[in-house]
Design a protein around this motif. Structure first.
Motif, short mmCIF file in Angstrom:
data_model
loop_
_atom_site.label_atom_id
_atom_site.label_comp_id
_atom_site.label_asym_id
_atom_site.label_seq_id
_atom_site.Cartn_x
_atom_site.Cartn_y
_atom_site.Cartn_z
N LYS A 56 0.84 -1.25 -0.04
CA LYS A 56 -0.03 0.00 -0.04
C LYS A 56 0.85 1.40 -0.06
O LYS A 56 1.46 1.76 1.01
CB LYS A 56 -0.74 0.04 1.17
N PRO A 57 1.33 1.80 -1.16
CA PRO A 57 2.08 2.92 -1.14
C PRO A 57 1.85 4.14 -0.50
O PRO A 57 2.72 4.83 0.08
CB PRO A 57 2.09 3.27 -2.85
N ASP A 58 0.34 4.42 -0.35
CA ASP A 58 -0.05 5.50 0.56
C ASP A 58 -0.35 5.29 1.94
O ASP A 58 -1.12 6.01 2.60
CB ASP A 58 -1.25 6.12 -0.28
N ALA A 59 0.41 4.29 2.23
CA ALA A 59 0.04 3.95 3.68
C ALA A 59 0.61 5.03 4.84
O ALA A 59 1.40 5.54 4.35
CB ALA A 59 0.67 2.48 4.16
N VAL A 60 -0.04 5.08 5.79
CA VAL A 60 0.13 6.16 6.83
C VAL A 60 0.65 5.36 8.13
O VAL A 60 -0.05 4.36 8.65
CB VAL A 60 -1.00 7.13 7.13
N PHE A 61 1.69 5.87 8.50
CA PHE A 61 2.28 5.04 9.86
C PHE A 61 2.12 6.02 11.07
O PHE A 61 2.59 7.33 10.97
CB PHE A 61 3.72 4.87 9.66
N TYR A 62 1.12 5.69 11.89
CA TYR A 62 1.04 6.30 13.12
C TYR A 62 2.07 6.47 14.29
O TYR A 62 1.75 6.97 15.22
CB TYR A 62 -0.61 6.24 13.39
N ASP A 63 2.69 5.50 14.09
CA ASP A 63 3.84 5.19 15.03
C ASP A 63 4.70 6.40 15.20
O ASP A 63 5.36 6.60 14.09
CB ASP A 63 4.53 3.95 14.88
N PRO A 64 4.95 7.40 16.41
CA PRO A 64 5.74 8.49 16.23
C PRO A 64 7.26 7.89 15.95
O PRO A 64 7.93 8.88 15.70
CB PRO A 64 5.45 9.04 17.53
N PHE A 65 7.47 6.80 16.25
CA PHE A 65 9.08 6.20 16.26
C PHE A 65 9.39 5.72 14.89
O PHE A 65 10.37 5.35 14.44
CB PHE A 65 9.51 5.37 17.31
N ILE A 66 8.33 5.91 13.91
CA ILE A 66 8.57 5.43 12.33
C ILE A 66 8.20 6.71 11.45
O ILE A 66 6.84 7.08 11.64
CB ILE A 66 7.60 4.28 12.15
N GLN A 67 9.05 7.18 10.82
CA GLN A 67 8.83 8.27 9.84
C GLN A 67 9.13 7.88 8.29
O GLN A 67 10.31 7.67 8.13
CB GLN A 67 9.62 9.47 10.33
N THR A 71 11.02 11.08 -1.14
CA THR A 71 12.40 11.71 -1.45
C THR A 71 12.99 11.47 -2.74
O THR A 71 12.55 10.41 -3.49
CB THR A 71 13.62 11.08 -0.41
N GLU A 72 13.87 12.45 -3.27
CA GLU A 72 14.31 12.32 -4.71
C GLU A 72 15.53 11.54 -4.56
O GLU A 72 15.94 11.06 -5.65
CB GLU A 72 14.55 13.68 -5.08
N ILE A 73 16.11 11.24 -3.42
CA ILE A 73 17.32 10.69 -3.13
C ILE A 73 17.08 9.15 -3.31
O ILE A 73 16.21 8.55 -3.03
CB ILE A 73 17.93 10.76 -1.86
N ARG A 74 17.87 8.20 -4.28
CA ARG A 74 17.84 7.16 -4.56
C ARG A 74 18.64 6.08 -3.91
O ARG A 74 19.31 5.07 -4.47
CB ARG A 74 17.85 6.94 -6.03
N SER A 75 19.84 6.81 -3.08
CA SER A 75 20.66 6.02 -2.40
C SER A 75 20.15 4.82 -1.41
O SER A 75 19.10 5.12 -0.95
CB SER A 75 21.71 6.97 -1.55
N LEU A 76 20.74 3.65 -1.45
CA LEU A 76 20.23 2.64 -1.00
C LEU A 76 21.11 2.41 0.44
O LEU A 76 21.09 1.16 0.97
CB LEU A 76 20.39 1.23 -1.73
N GLU A 106 8.43 0.85 -6.80
CA GLU A 106 7.76 1.30 -8.34
C GLU A 106 8.04 2.78 -8.47
O GLU A 106 7.35 3.64 -8.58
CB GLU A 106 6.05 1.18 -8.04
N ASN A 107 9.39 2.66 -8.61
CA ASN A 107 9.84 3.98 -9.25
C ASN A 107 9.75 5.15 -8.24
O ASN A 107 10.08 6.28 -8.81
CB ASN A 107 9.52 4.39 -10.57
#
Length: 415
Positions: A56-67, A71-76, A106-107
């Motif tokens: 679910k790409p548009d998933a929302v994470f409500y855990d305050p310790f998970i952000q 981003t445009e940066i593609r560094s792994l 998905e890009n």
């Protein structure tokens, strides 16, 4: 310091040092393990976040310790680091572990930061360190106690034999009988000490026998020579040789006195007189003054005494008589013409003083054998040496001092 105490102190010191080092090592080792476990949990959480974003790409994470943020940066590159987070409830900063990573789905790229608190882990780390330290401390104390009990048991035969050695005296001529300890080193030491004491006893007996034989053999020829010289001195035909004969006779008498004094000194050193005997110096002084009264009158000496009190000394009667005789004889022979002798007993002290105009040049040598203040004196130089030896062997302190033209010898009875 006793050997056992010294060993225990050193053992305790190094044990505490080892415990301190071990505590530090354990603390940091546990910290490293806890960080490793937190990192594994962070990686697992990161995988879960990535899986949820894929589903679910548009998933929302409500855990305050998970952000999670696009981003445009593609560094792994994945970065694990320590950080601090302000706790609103506790109103303080908490140490945390953070993982930062960029994931592509998905890009699209997402920046993911996951934080986990280290508080519980640190509490566990400290608790484990304290428990480990306490266990090590308890183990060390137990080992010290056990080591002390075992050491006392092992060393007990040694101390028992040491007490026997301390009571050894060559004058009793009884060889040591040391018990077996069951320890090779101690038994070897006992064997060496026993052999040594037997050799000492043998040497002592040989030396004692030699001295007695020599002294005994000298007495007879000296007595014969003295008797012959007395006959020659009474012969009118040898009147012209009287001075030479008198000189020889004086030398023979001096040699006889020296031989007797050496025999006496040897007996005192060998402790051949009765032991554990006490005498009253007041009685001895009174008797000896009567014996020397004629000599005191002959030299016109003034005698002052204050010997009302008793003075009990731990000295056998024979040696007490020799002690007082030598001191009185010394005070008479080295007195000035028409001088004074003062004798006092005060408390535990006896003082015998005689008048004299000159101070002794080397008073520290006064009790040495064959030392004479006047080299021309007929004295053999052993009287005060015998006095000192008697005092040393029977807990009596003798002192000499010169004050107001008086030479004084003081005997102090040590408790």
């Amino acid at each position: 310091m006793k050997l056992l105490n010294k060993l225990n102190i050193q053992y305790l010191f190094f044990s505490l040092l080892a415990m301190a080092i071990s505590g530090v090592v354990i603390y940091f080792a546990l910290g490293h393990i806890i960080n490793y476990q937190l990192d594994e949990r962070l990686n697992e959480t990161l995988i879960q976040v990535e899986t949820q974003l894929k589903n679910k790409p548009d998933a929302v994470f409500y855990d305050p310790f998970i952000q999670v943020s696009p981003t445009e940066i593609r560094s792994l590159i994945t970065v694990l680091s320590d950080t601090v987070v302000y706790n609103e409830m506790e109103k303080e900063l908490e140490e945390c572990r953070k993982i930062s990573a960029t994931i592509s789905i998905e890009n699209k790229s997402y920046r993911v930061e996951i934080i986990k608190s280290k508080i519980e882990s640190e509490d566990l780390q400290i608790l484990l360190a304290l428990v480990t330290f306490a266990v090590i401390l308890l183990l060390t104390v137990t080992l010290i106690y056990v080591n002390r009990r075992v050491a006392k048991s092992v060393w007990q035969p040694f101390f028992s034999n040491l007490a026997i050695i301390e009571n050894f005296s060559v004058t009793t001529q009884q060889p040591l009988e040391l018990g077996s300890t069951g320890i090779s080193e101690f038994d070897h030491l006992n064997k060496v000490v026993t052999g040594l004491t037997r050799q000492i006893i043998t040497d002592f007996q040989n030396q004692k026998q030699f001295s007695e034989d020599i002294s005994h053999e000298l007495q007879t020829p000296l007595a014969i020579i003295s008797s012959r010289l007395e006959n020659l001195l009474g012969n009118p035909a040898l009147k012209d040789f009287s001075e030479i004969l008198n000189s020889i006779y004086s030398s023979v008498r001096r040699l006889s006195k020296l031989n007797k004094a050496m025999i006496l000194l040897r007996k005192i050193e060998n402790n051949q007189f009765a032991a554990e005997e006490h005498t009253n110096l007041k009685i001895i002084v009174t008797e000896k003054l009567e014996e020397f009264s004629e000599l005191i009158s002959l030299k016109k000496l003034q005698l002052e005494t204050d010997i009302k009190n008793n003075l009990i000394v731990p000295v056998p009667l024979a040696l007490s008589e020799i002690l007082i005789s030598n001191l009185l004889s010394n005070s008479i022979n080295h007195n000035t013409k028409g001088g004074k002798i003062s004798i006092q007993i005060i408390g535990n002290q006896l003082s015998i003083c005689n008048s004299g105009h000159e101070k002794i040049a080397e008073p520290e040598k006064l009790f040495n054998r064959f030392y004479k203040v006047d080299p021309s004196s007929n004295s053999v130089g052993l009287g005060l040496a015998i006095v000192k030896k008697i005092c040393d062997l029977h807990r009596v302190e003798i002192q000499y001092h010169f004050n107001d033209n008086f030479h004084c010898f003081k005997l102090n009875i040590l408790k």
